[in-house]
Design a protein around this motif. Structure first.
Motif, PDB file in Angstrom:
ATOM      1  N   VAL A 180       0.870  -1.178   0.000  1.00  0.00           N
ATOM      2  CA  VAL A 180       0.000   0.000   0.000  1.00  0.00           C
ATOM      3  C   VAL A 180       0.907   1.229   0.000  1.00  0.00           C
ATOM      4  CG1 VAL A 180      -1.756   1.301   1.246  1.00  0.00           C
ATOM      5  CG2 VAL A 180      -1.812  -1.215   1.241  1.00  0.00           C
ATOM      6  N   THR A 181       0.730   2.107  -0.972  1.00  0.00           N
ATOM      7  CA  THR A 181       1.524   3.325  -1.062  1.00  0.00           C
ATOM      8  C   THR A 181       0.614   4.549  -0.923  1.00  0.00           C
ATOM      9  OG1 THR A 181       1.378   3.256  -3.480  1.00  0.00           O
ATOM     10  CG2 THR A 181       3.332   2.276  -2.462  1.00  0.00           C
ATOM     11  N   VAL A 182       1.222   5.688  -0.578  1.00  0.00           N
ATOM     12  CA  VAL A 182       0.438   6.872  -0.228  1.00  0.00           C
ATOM     13  C   VAL A 182       1.023   8.120  -0.868  1.00  0.00           C
ATOM     14  CG1 VAL A 182      -0.415   8.308   1.672  1.00  0.00           C
ATOM     15  CG2 VAL A 182      -0.169   5.823   1.994  1.00  0.00           C
ATOM     16  N   ASP A 183       0.169   8.900  -1.521  1.00  0.00           N
ATOM     17  CA  ASP A 183       0.518  10.234  -1.999  1.00  0.00           C
ATOM     18  C   ASP A 183      -0.314  11.253  -1.231  1.00  0.00           C
ATOM     19  OD1 ASP A 183       2.381   9.492  -3.945  1.00  0.00           O
ATOM     20  OD2 ASP A 183       0.820   9.178  -5.463  1.00  0.00           O
ATOM     21  N   VAL A 184       0.186  12.476  -1.151  1.00  0.00           N
ATOM     22  CA  VAL A 184      -0.543  13.550  -0.470  1.00  0.00           C
ATOM     23  C   VAL A 184      -0.699  14.720  -1.434  1.00  0.00           C
ATOM     24  CG1 VAL A 184      -0.621  15.095   1.519  1.00  0.00           C
ATOM     25  CG2 VAL A 184       0.471  12.844   1.736  1.00  0.00           C
ATOM     26  N   TYR A 185      -1.930  15.180  -1.630  1.00  0.00           N
ATOM     27  CA  TYR A 185      -2.211  16.305  -2.519  1.00  0.00           C
ATOM     28  C   TYR A 185      -3.002  17.374  -1.787  1.00  0.00           C
ATOM     29  CZ  TYR A 185      -0.736  13.688  -6.667  1.00  0.00           C
ATOM     30  OH  TYR A 185       0.003  13.001  -7.594  1.00  0.00           O
ATOM     31  N   THR A 186      -2.748  18.617  -2.184  1.00  0.00           N
ATOM     32  CA  THR A 186      -3.561  19.736  -1.722  1.00  0.00           C
ATOM     33  C   THR A 186      -4.635  20.027  -2.757  1.00  0.00           C
ATOM     34  OG1 THR A 186      -1.753  20.770  -0.491  1.00  0.00           O
ATOM     35  CG2 THR A 186      -3.567  22.196  -1.166  1.00  0.00           C
ATOM     36  N   GLU A 187      -5.875  20.161  -2.322  1.00  0.00           N
ATOM     37  CA  GLU A 187      -6.973  20.508  -3.227  1.00  0.00           C
ATOM     38  C   GLU A 187      -7.311  21.987  -3.033  1.00  0.00           C
ATOM     39  OE1 GLU A 187     -10.470  17.889  -4.557  1.00  0.00           O
ATOM     40  OE2 GLU A 187     -11.266  19.064  -2.873  1.00  0.00           O
ATOM     41  N   LYS A 201       5.259  15.214   4.646  1.00  0.00           N
ATOM     42  CA  LYS A 201       5.808  14.422   5.742  1.00  0.00           C
ATOM     43  C   LYS A 201       4.909  14.480   6.971  1.00  0.00           C
ATOM     44  CE  LYS A 201      10.585  15.117   4.244  1.00  0.00           C
ATOM     45  NZ  LYS A 201      11.915  15.660   4.630  1.00  0.00           N
ATOM     46  N   ALA A 202       4.328  15.645   7.238  1.00  0.00           N
ATOM     47  CA  ALA A 202       3.453  15.771   8.403  1.00  0.00           C
ATOM     48  C   ALA A 202       2.218  14.895   8.253  1.00  0.00           C
ATOM     49  CB  ALA A 202       3.053  17.225   8.597  1.00  0.00           C
ATOM     50  N   HIS A 203       1.623  14.893   7.058  1.00  0.00           N
ATOM     51  CA  HIS A 203       0.418  14.094   6.856  1.00  0.00           C
ATOM     52  C   HIS A 203       0.735  12.600   6.861  1.00  0.00           C
ATOM     53  CE1 HIS A 203      -2.181  17.518   6.331  1.00  0.00           C
ATOM     54  NE2 HIS A 203      -1.346  18.031   5.444  1.00  0.00           N
ATOM     55  N   LYS A 204       1.886  12.220   6.339  1.00  0.00           N
ATOM     56  CA  LYS A 204       2.283  10.814   6.429  1.00  0.00           C
ATOM     57  C   LYS A 204       2.547  10.428   7.878  1.00  0.00           C
ATOM     58  CE  LYS A 204       3.926   9.853   1.772  1.00  0.00           C
ATOM     59  NZ  LYS A 204       5.048   9.391   0.920  1.00  0.00           N
ATOM     60  N   GLY A 232      -9.964  11.053  10.791  1.00  0.00           N
ATOM     61  CA  GLY A 232     -10.312  12.382  10.298  1.00  0.00           C
ATOM     62  C   GLY A 232      -9.617  12.787   9.012  1.00  0.00           C
ATOM     63  N   MET A 233      -8.986  11.847   8.334  1.00  0.00           N
ATOM     64  CA  MET A 233      -8.281  12.164   7.096  1.00  0.00           C
ATOM     65  C   MET A 233      -9.177  11.878   5.893  1.00  0.00           C
ATOM     66  SD  MET A 233      -4.521  10.568   8.078  1.00  0.00           S
ATOM     67  CE  MET A 233      -3.593  11.641   6.970  1.00  0.00           C
ATOM     68  N   ARG A 234      -9.026  12.686   4.868  1.00  0.00           N
ATOM     69  CA  ARG A 234      -9.748  12.476   3.622  1.00  0.00           C
ATOM     70  C   ARG A 234      -8.872  11.635   2.703  1.00  0.00           C
ATOM     71  NH1 ARG A 234     -11.297  17.210  -0.716  1.00  0.00           N
ATOM     72  NH2 ARG A 234     -12.083  15.855  -2.379  1.00  0.00           N
ATOM     73  N   VAL A 235      -9.340  10.449   2.386  1.00  0.00           N
ATOM     74  CA  VAL A 235      -8.510   9.492   1.645  1.00  0.00           C
ATOM     75  C   VAL A 235      -9.289   8.909   0.476  1.00  0.00           C
ATOM     76  CG1 VAL A 235      -7.190   7.344   1.797  1.00  0.00           C
ATOM     77  CG2 VAL A 235      -7.265   8.884   3.750  1.00  0.00           C
ATOM     78  N   GLU A 236      -8.634   8.826  -0.667  1.00  0.00           N
ATOM     79  CA  GLU A 236      -9.191   8.166  -1.848  1.00  0.00           C
ATOM     80  C   GLU A 236      -8.322   6.957  -2.167  1.00  0.00           C
ATOM     81  OE1 GLU A 236      -9.126  11.219  -4.799  1.00  0.00           O
ATOM     82  OE2 GLU A 236     -10.691  12.424  -3.805  1.00  0.00           O
ATOM     83  N   ARG A 237      -8.926   5.950  -2.781  1.00  0.00           N
ATOM     84  CA  ARG A 237      -8.183   4.726  -3.065  1.00  0.00           C
ATOM     85  C   ARG A 237      -8.315   4.317  -4.521  1.00  0.00           C
ATOM     86  NH1 ARG A 237      -9.178  -0.848  -3.208  1.00  0.00           N
ATOM     87  NH2 ARG A 237     -11.383  -0.515  -2.706  1.00  0.00           N
ATOM     88  N   ASP A 238      -7.208   3.907  -5.105  1.00  0.00           N
ATOM     89  CA  ASP A 238      -7.181   3.326  -6.447  1.00  0.00           C
ATOM     90  C   ASP A 238      -6.307   2.077  -6.365  1.00  0.00           C
ATOM     91  OD1 ASP A 238      -7.144   2.660  -9.096  1.00  0.00           O
ATOM     92  OD2 ASP A 238      -6.073   4.437  -9.792  1.00  0.00           O
ATOM     93  N   GLY A 239      -6.939   0.939  -6.162  1.00  0.00           N
ATOM     94  CA  GLY A 239      -6.179  -0.280  -5.945  1.00  0.00           C
ATOM     95  C   GLY A 239      -5.407  -0.186  -4.643  1.00  0.00           C
ATOM     96  N   SER A 240      -4.097  -0.403  -4.700  1.00  0.00           N
ATOM     97  CA  SER A 240      -3.273  -0.340  -3.496  1.00  0.00           C
ATOM     98  C   SER A 240      -2.673   1.049  -3.276  1.00  0.00           C
ATOM     99  CB  SER A 240      -2.142  -1.373  -3.566  1.00  0.00           C
ATOM    100  OG  SER A 240      -1.307  -1.118  -4.674  1.00  0.00           O
ATOM    101  N   GLN A 241      -3.051   1.995  -4.135  1.00  0.00           N
ATOM    102  CA  GLN A 241      -2.563   3.370  -4.021  1.00  0.00           C
ATOM    103  C   GLN A 241      -3.588   4.233  -3.292  1.00  0.00           C
ATOM    104  OE1 GLN A 241       0.378   5.049  -5.087  1.00  0.00           O
ATOM    105  NE2 GLN A 241      -0.548   6.693  -3.880  1.00  0.00           N
ATOM    106  N   THR A 243      -4.566   8.108  -1.777  1.00  0.00           N
ATOM    107  CA  THR A 243      -4.295   9.531  -1.912  1.00  0.00           C
ATOM    108  C   THR A 243      -4.934  10.261  -0.744  1.00  0.00           C
ATOM    109  OG1 THR A 243      -4.241   9.404  -4.327  1.00  0.00           O
ATOM    110  CG2 THR A 243      -4.581  11.582  -3.354  1.00  0.00           C
ATOM    111  N   VAL A 244      -4.095  10.928   0.035  1.00  0.00           N
ATOM    112  CA  VAL A 244      -4.583  11.784   1.118  1.00  0.00           C
ATOM    113  C   VAL A 244      -4.789  13.171   0.524  1.00  0.00           C
ATOM    114  CG1 VAL A 244      -4.044  12.821   3.344  1.00  0.00           C
ATOM    115  CG2 VAL A 244      -3.384  10.451   2.879  1.00  0.00           C
ATOM    116  N   VAL A 245      -6.013  13.694   0.642  1.00  0.00           N
ATOM    117  CA  VAL A 245      -6.350  14.987   0.069  1.00  0.00           C
ATOM    118  C   VAL A 245      -6.511  16.013   1.198  1.00  0.00           C
ATOM    119  CG1 VAL A 245      -7.957  16.272  -1.379  1.00  0.00           C
ATOM    120  CG2 VAL A 245      -7.548  13.835  -1.828  1.00  0.00           C
TER     121      VAL A 245
END
Length: 248
Positions: A180-187, A201-204, A232-241, A243-245
């Motif tokens: 499982v891998t994680v990316d962090v994006y600002t919306e 790094k803080a969100h991870k 309380g985190m907003r998270v989207e999933r695409d397979g094992s990836q 994304t924290v938004v």
């Protein structure tokens, strides 16, 4: 579940543990390469100019070279307490108590350019070596670690879910297909998304804290996302990836 963290350049000094004993660290299969790298770093420390070049540091950071010179005699502390910085501040493992702390320390691991893979309570000294460092012996650290680290990571993955929070240069030391891998994006208000840099790094770190201390035992990416959402985190999933938004 294993939550695999990146290390940090900054490390807490000192410690109250005995000097490093490589044979006492987890994953003994890595001892031969750990020994070789340790010997190279100690020898390199005798030449400050060569050390600065290999480690990509300036003369103002010569204290890092001294740390490497003392690797075999310096005091140790648990790896999870040794590393500092934004991610580790957000993780704040020292504030966890009781069963939550026990779970966290059993789940947390760190990818290291010097030690390959560390479990949370492995005792280590302060040191300086990054995944991008270029030691005089030649070859990249990735080319040296991959043949020995990837089989170890594959064995762990067969037994437990791995949530890989390492940065790209540390992922290169040993890939984990299917982790499982994680990316962090600002919306932004207009819907645009941009990669979060410093606060990535803080969100991870927040995610690592939620996962490490959770009473749940996630078996897949969907379950990991569920734990993050409960925190309380907003998270989207695409397979094992995942994304924290983060809202701008």
């Amino acid at each position: 579940m294993i939550v695999l963290l990146p290390p940090s350049e900054t490390k807490r000094p000192g410690g109250d543990g005995p000097p490093l004993r490589l044979e006492a660290l987890s994953v003994p299969e890595l001892t031969p390469l750990r020994t070789a790298l340790l010997d190279e770093l100690v020898a390199l420390a005798a030449n400050p100019e060569a050390s600065r070049k290999a480690l990509a540091i300036s003369a103002s950071q010569d204290s890092e070279i001294q740390r490497n010179a003392e690797l075999r005699s310096a005091p140790t502390m648990p790896a999870i307490d040794r590393y500092t910085g934004v991610l580790y501040d957000a993780l704040d493992v020292g504030s966890l108590r009781g069963a939550t702390a026990t779970r966290a320390r059993s789940r947390l691991a760190v990818g290291s350019a010097l030690f390959g893979l560390l479990r949370a309570d492995d005792p280590i000294p302060a040191y300086r070596l990054s995944a991008s460092s270029k030691l005089p012996a030649g070859g990249t650290l990735a080319s040296r670690w991959k043949p020995v680290l990837e089989p170890v990571l594959a064995q762990f993955q067969q037994q437990e879910l791995i949530v890989d929070l390492r940065s790209g240069s540390y992922e290169a030391l040993g890939k984990i297909p299917g982790a499982v891998t994680v990316d962090v994006y600002t919306e932004h208000p207009d819907g645009r998304r941009t990669v979060v840099s410093h606060f990535n790094k803080a969100h991870k770190g927040r995610l690592a804290r939620a996962l490490a201390g959770s009473r749940a035992e996630p078996a897949d990416a969907a379950a990991v996302a569920a734990v993050a959402r409960r925190a309380g985190m907003r998270v989207e999933r695409d397979g094992s990836q995942l994304t924290v938004v983060v809202t701008a």
